[in-house]
Design an enzyme around this catalytic site. Sequence first.
Site: not given
Lengths: 180, 167
Positions: A57, A96, A123
């Site tokens: 990701s 992230h 998210d």
Amino acid sequence: MGWIGETVDSIKSIKIRQLLTQAVTLGMIVTSALIIWKALMCVTGTESPVVVVLSGSMEPGFQRGDILFLRMTKEPIRTGEIVVFNIDGRDIPIVHRAIEVHERKTTGEVDVLTKGDNNDVDDIGLYADGQMWLHRHHIMGRAVGFLPYVGWVTIIMTEKPIIKYILIGALGLLVITSKD
Amino acid sequence: MHSFGYRANALLTFSVTALAFICAISSFSDKFSNQNPSAEIQILNINRLKKQSYGNDEVSLTLDISADLQSLFTWNTKQVFAFVAAEYETSKNSLNQVSLWDVIIPDKEHAKFRIQTSNKYRFIDQGHNLRGREFNLTLHWHVMPKTGKMLADKIIMPGYSLPDAYK
């Protein structure tokens, strides 16, 4: 039948003192590795100073199998920082980027929203039910450095545990049968 | 002393140490690069400033972003992640940062650009504080290396403001 007698003889000839020395040496190696790990935890201020990237990701920046060096300081969390966080109820850390930060005037607490660079949406779907923001206590560290490919060793050992057992078995055999 | 095991062990240890040393050196060489990026952002239009059905203010705007980030690229750079964030203060929050647009720049050729775009991500406040609000637009960049230490910095451009009434 001769080699059975030889093996029994060689086992009998392992002196107790030598065996104990080898056991203590092994214990020292394991303990010093533990000391280094704990010292790293103190220096970087986070419980996991090194993490392996598990998903795609954050591509193309971080690929699966890269390792990240983390650091956690008291400085406030700002957008753009790559943070590693845990969701309540799950134990796999997620890496992230923070894209939104709201800091309270009164308490200094922050609401943080994150998103993977390679994902299309933020998210919110990953957070726990009803959770809209991340808070400081969810965040384990900020990524400050990076090494490519080295994490594949960990991924292979986790996904195919048989390799882990083979490695440890071979190492154990090596220790026992080496003459010094 | 000369068995295969010993030799393999020595070779492995040496190569891992040498590799780690090379990675550290290449990361260190980034310190010597001269970096002077530049950027300019104009707001072309505030498309909408509205109050959402369940409470919070939302803005939609069109930006004209031009930047020259070519000097950030060194031989040890894998990509540069650049994004534009609106930063402002409200009565409840000492700082709000909302990312409006981002881009991944894979190499030096793409690092000088001009783009006109509406905001990629929704600009939503925690509350109704956006009418007449003054804010900064900041271009952040994050240099992600091939190995080693990551670098982040920004250019703050103050002086933008939102209209006084919903539209």
